[in-house]
Write an enzyme that holds these catalytic residues in place. Structure first.
Site, PDB file in Angstrom:
ATOM      1  N   LYS A   1       0.840  -1.215   0.000  1.00  8.51           N
ATOM      2  CA  LYS A   1       0.000   0.000   0.000  1.00  8.51           C
ATOM      3  C   LYS A   1       0.871   1.259   0.000  1.00  8.51           C
ATOM      4  O   LYS A   1       0.661   2.176  -0.787  1.00  8.51           O
ATOM      5  CB  LYS A   1      -0.935   0.011   1.228  1.00  8.51           C
ATOM      6  CG  LYS A   1      -1.872  -1.192   1.305  1.00  8.51           C
ATOM      7  CD  LYS A   1      -2.786  -1.143   2.508  1.00  8.51           C
ATOM      8  CE  LYS A   1      -2.093  -1.263   3.851  1.00  8.51           C
ATOM      9  NZ  LYS A   1      -1.406  -2.532   4.090  1.00  8.51           N
TER      10      LYS A   1
ATOM     11  N   ARG B   1      10.738  -1.213  11.520  1.00 10.94           N
ATOM     12  CA  ARG B   1       9.528  -0.980  12.306  1.00 10.94           C
ATOM     13  C   ARG B   1       9.437  -2.008  13.426  1.00 10.94           C
ATOM     14  O   ARG B   1       9.711  -3.187  13.195  1.00 10.94           O
ATOM     15  CB  ARG B   1       8.293  -1.087  11.390  1.00 10.94           C
ATOM     16  CG  ARG B   1       7.965   0.222  10.719  1.00 10.94           C
ATOM     17  CD  ARG B   1       6.868   0.125   9.705  1.00 10.94           C
ATOM     18  NE  ARG B   1       5.688  -0.644  10.088  1.00 10.94           N
ATOM     19  CZ  ARG B   1       4.605  -0.750   9.328  1.00 10.94           C
ATOM     20  NH1 ARG B   1       4.552  -0.116   8.159  1.00 10.94           N
ATOM     21  NH2 ARG B   1       3.577  -1.474   9.700  1.00 10.94           N
TER      22      ARG B   1
ATOM     23  N   ARG C   1      -0.977  -9.287  12.947  1.00  7.49           N
ATOM     24  CA  ARG C   1      -1.474  -8.253  12.028  1.00  7.49           C
ATOM     25  C   ARG C   1      -2.283  -8.882  10.888  1.00  7.49           C
ATOM     26  O   ARG C   1      -3.333  -8.380  10.488  1.00  7.49           O
ATOM     27  CB  ARG C   1      -0.302  -7.442  11.465  1.00  7.49           C
ATOM     28  CG  ARG C   1       0.315  -6.507  12.496  1.00  7.49           C
ATOM     29  CD  ARG C   1       1.697  -6.031  12.108  1.00  7.49           C
ATOM     30  NE  ARG C   1       1.765  -5.364  10.836  1.00  7.49           N
ATOM     31  CZ  ARG C   1       2.877  -5.193  10.134  1.00  7.49           C
ATOM     32  NH1 ARG C   1       4.038  -5.676  10.605  1.00  7.49           N
ATOM     33  NH2 ARG C   1       2.871  -4.558   8.996  1.00  7.49           N
TER      34      ARG C   1
ATOM     35  N   ARG D   1     -10.174   0.459   8.181  1.00 11.20           N
ATOM     36  CA  ARG D   1      -9.874  -0.976   8.196  1.00 11.20           C
ATOM     37  C   ARG D   1     -10.746  -1.749   9.174  1.00 11.20           C
ATOM     38  O   ARG D   1     -10.422  -2.893   9.510  1.00 11.20           O
ATOM     39  CB  ARG D   1      -8.376  -1.253   8.378  1.00 11.20           C
ATOM     40  CG  ARG D   1      -7.753  -0.913   9.660  1.00 11.20           C
ATOM     41  CD  ARG D   1      -6.326  -1.454   9.691  1.00 11.20           C
ATOM     42  NE  ARG D   1      -5.352  -0.507   9.210  1.00 11.20           N
ATOM     43  CZ  ARG D   1      -4.102  -0.824   8.903  1.00 11.20           C
ATOM     44  NH1 ARG D   1      -3.687  -2.065   8.995  1.00 11.20           N
ATOM     45  NH2 ARG D   1      -3.275   0.086   8.499  1.00 11.20           N
TER      46      ARG D   1
ATOM     47  N   ARG E   1      12.238  -4.976   4.945  1.00 16.66           N
ATOM     48  CA  ARG E   1      11.799  -3.572   4.846  1.00 16.66           C
ATOM     49  C   ARG E   1      12.546  -2.661   5.822  1.00 16.66           C
ATOM     50  O   ARG E   1      12.765  -2.983   6.970  1.00 16.66           O
ATOM     51  CB  ARG E   1      10.301  -3.470   5.134  1.00 16.66           C
ATOM     52  CG  ARG E   1       9.833  -2.022   5.236  1.00 16.66           C
ATOM     53  CD  ARG E   1       8.342  -1.888   5.181  1.00 16.66           C
ATOM     54  NE  ARG E   1       7.663  -2.515   6.290  1.00 16.66           N
ATOM     55  CZ  ARG E   1       6.340  -2.611   6.374  1.00 16.66           C
ATOM     56  NH1 ARG E   1       5.584  -2.149   5.415  1.00 16.66           N
ATOM     57  NH2 ARG E   1       5.792  -3.191   7.406  1.00 16.66           N
TER      58      ARG E   1
END
Ligand code: AP5
Ligand code: MG
Length: 237
Positions: free
Chosen positions: A20, A167, A178, A95, A134
Site C-alpha cells: 500500500k 519498524r 497483524r 480498516r 523492509r
C-alpha cells in the site's frame, strides 16, 4: 483531473505488506493526489510523543488495531485540511466496518464520496519476506526493501540522508497477529465496497505487475500531471 470527472478519492486496501505504501508513493509521483497514511500518521505521533502516539504505541507494537475512535478523529482532521477539489488517497484507513461506515457518513455529508477502492491482492507467501527486508524513513513514511528497492546509500534515506529504521511491528510473531486482524476485521470491507460498485481487485506478486494496472485504471479516469516524475519506479510512501 479529466474534464467532467470528480477528483480522485481513492482507498488502497490490502493485507500488511501488500504494498500500500509503495503504490501510494508511485501514485503520488504521477497523479495529483495527497496521501493520507494512517500507519505513517501514527508513527509520527509516536515519534513526537503526542497523546495519540502514547495511546497507539502499545497496540501497534503488538499488532493490534488502534481504537476506531482515535483513528476516526485522526483521519477526519487530515481530511479537513484538504479542499473539496483536492484529490486524495487513503492508505490503511478505514480498516474496520465501523471506520468504513463513519467515513462514508462524513464524506456523504460533504458530498465527496469515495470513487475508487483498489484491493492489492498479493499472495501471503511472498509478503513475509518483504516485511523482513523492509526499512523505513519514519518522518516521511518512505519505504525501502533491501532487494526490491534498496536505498542509494546503505541505511540512509535517499532524500534527506537520515538514518532508516526497522519498524517494531516487523517481526514474524507480530506479523502473524497483524495478518489475523486483517482477515478478521478488514477483509469484510471488500464485500462492503463491492456492493457499492467501487471495488477493483488487482493481483500480482512481482515488483512491476501491480503498478501498471493501477496507472492504466487511473489514466482512464484522471489525467496525470504534465511532467510525470521519473521516480515512477521508486517505492516511496
Ligand atoms: P500500517 O502502517 O498501515 O501497516 P500495515 O497495514 O500492516 O501495512 P504495511 O505498512 O506493513 O504494508 P504496506 O502494504 O504499506 O506495504 P509496503 O509498501 O510497506 O499500520 C500499522 C499499524 O498501525 C497497524 O497494525 C495498527 O496497529 C495501526 N493502524 C493503522 N491504521 C489503523 C486503522 N485504520 N485502524 C486501527 N489501527 C490502525 O511494502 C512492504 C515491503 O514490500 C516493503 O519493503 C516494500 O519495499 C516491499 N514491496 C512493496 N511492493 C513490492 C513489490 N511489488 N515487489 C517486491 N517488494 C515489494
Ligand atoms: Mg504501509
Amino acid at each position: 483531473m479529466v474534464e467532467g470527472c470528480p477528483p480522485l478519492r481513492l482507498l488502497l486496501i490490502g493485507s500488511p505488506g501488500a504494498g500500500k505504501g509503495t503504490q501510494s508513493g508511485r501514485i503520488q509521483n504521477n497523479f495529483e493526489v495527497s496521501t493520507i497514511s494512517s500507519g505513517d500518521l501514527l508513527r509520527k505521533n509516536i515519534a513526537q510523543g503526542t497523546e495519540i502516539g502514547k495511546r497507539a504505541a502499545k497496540e501497534m507494537k503488538n499488532g493490534a488495531f488502534v481504537s476506531d475512535e482515535v483513528m476516526v478523529k485522526l483521519i477526519d482532521s487530515e481530511l479537513d485540511k484538504l479542499g473539496a477539489e483536492q484529490g486524495w488517497l487513503l492508505d490503511g484507513f478505514p480498516r474496520t466496518m465501523t471506520q468504513a461506515e463513519t467515513l462514508d457518513h462524513t464524506l456523504d455529508s460533504l458530498n465527496q464520496p469515495l470513487n475508487l477502492v483498489i484491493h492489492l491482492n498479493v499472495p501471503e507467501e511472498v509478503i513475509l519476506q518483504r516485511i523482513m527486508d523492509r526499512w523505513v524513513h519514519i518522518p516521511s513514511g518512505r519505504v525501502y526493501n533491501m532487494t526490491y528497492n534498496p536505498p542509494k546509500r546503505a541505511g540512509l534515506d535517499d532524500v534527506t540522508g537520515e538514518a532508516l529504521e526497522r519498524r517494531p511491528d516487523d517481526n514474524p510473531e507480530t506479523f502473524k497477529i497483524r495478518l489475523q486482524k486483517h482477515h478478521e476485521l478488514t477483509e469484510p470491507l471488500l464485500d462492503y465496497y463491492k456492493n457499492k460498485n467501487i471495488l477493483v481487485s488487482l493481483a500480482g506478486n512481482t515488483s512491476d505487475e501491480i503498478y501498471p494496472q493501477i496507472r492504466e485504471l487511473l489514466q482512464t479516469r484522471f489525467k496525470p500531471e504534465e511532467s510525470p516524475s521519473e521516480a515512477e519506479g521508486q517505492g516511496q510512501a
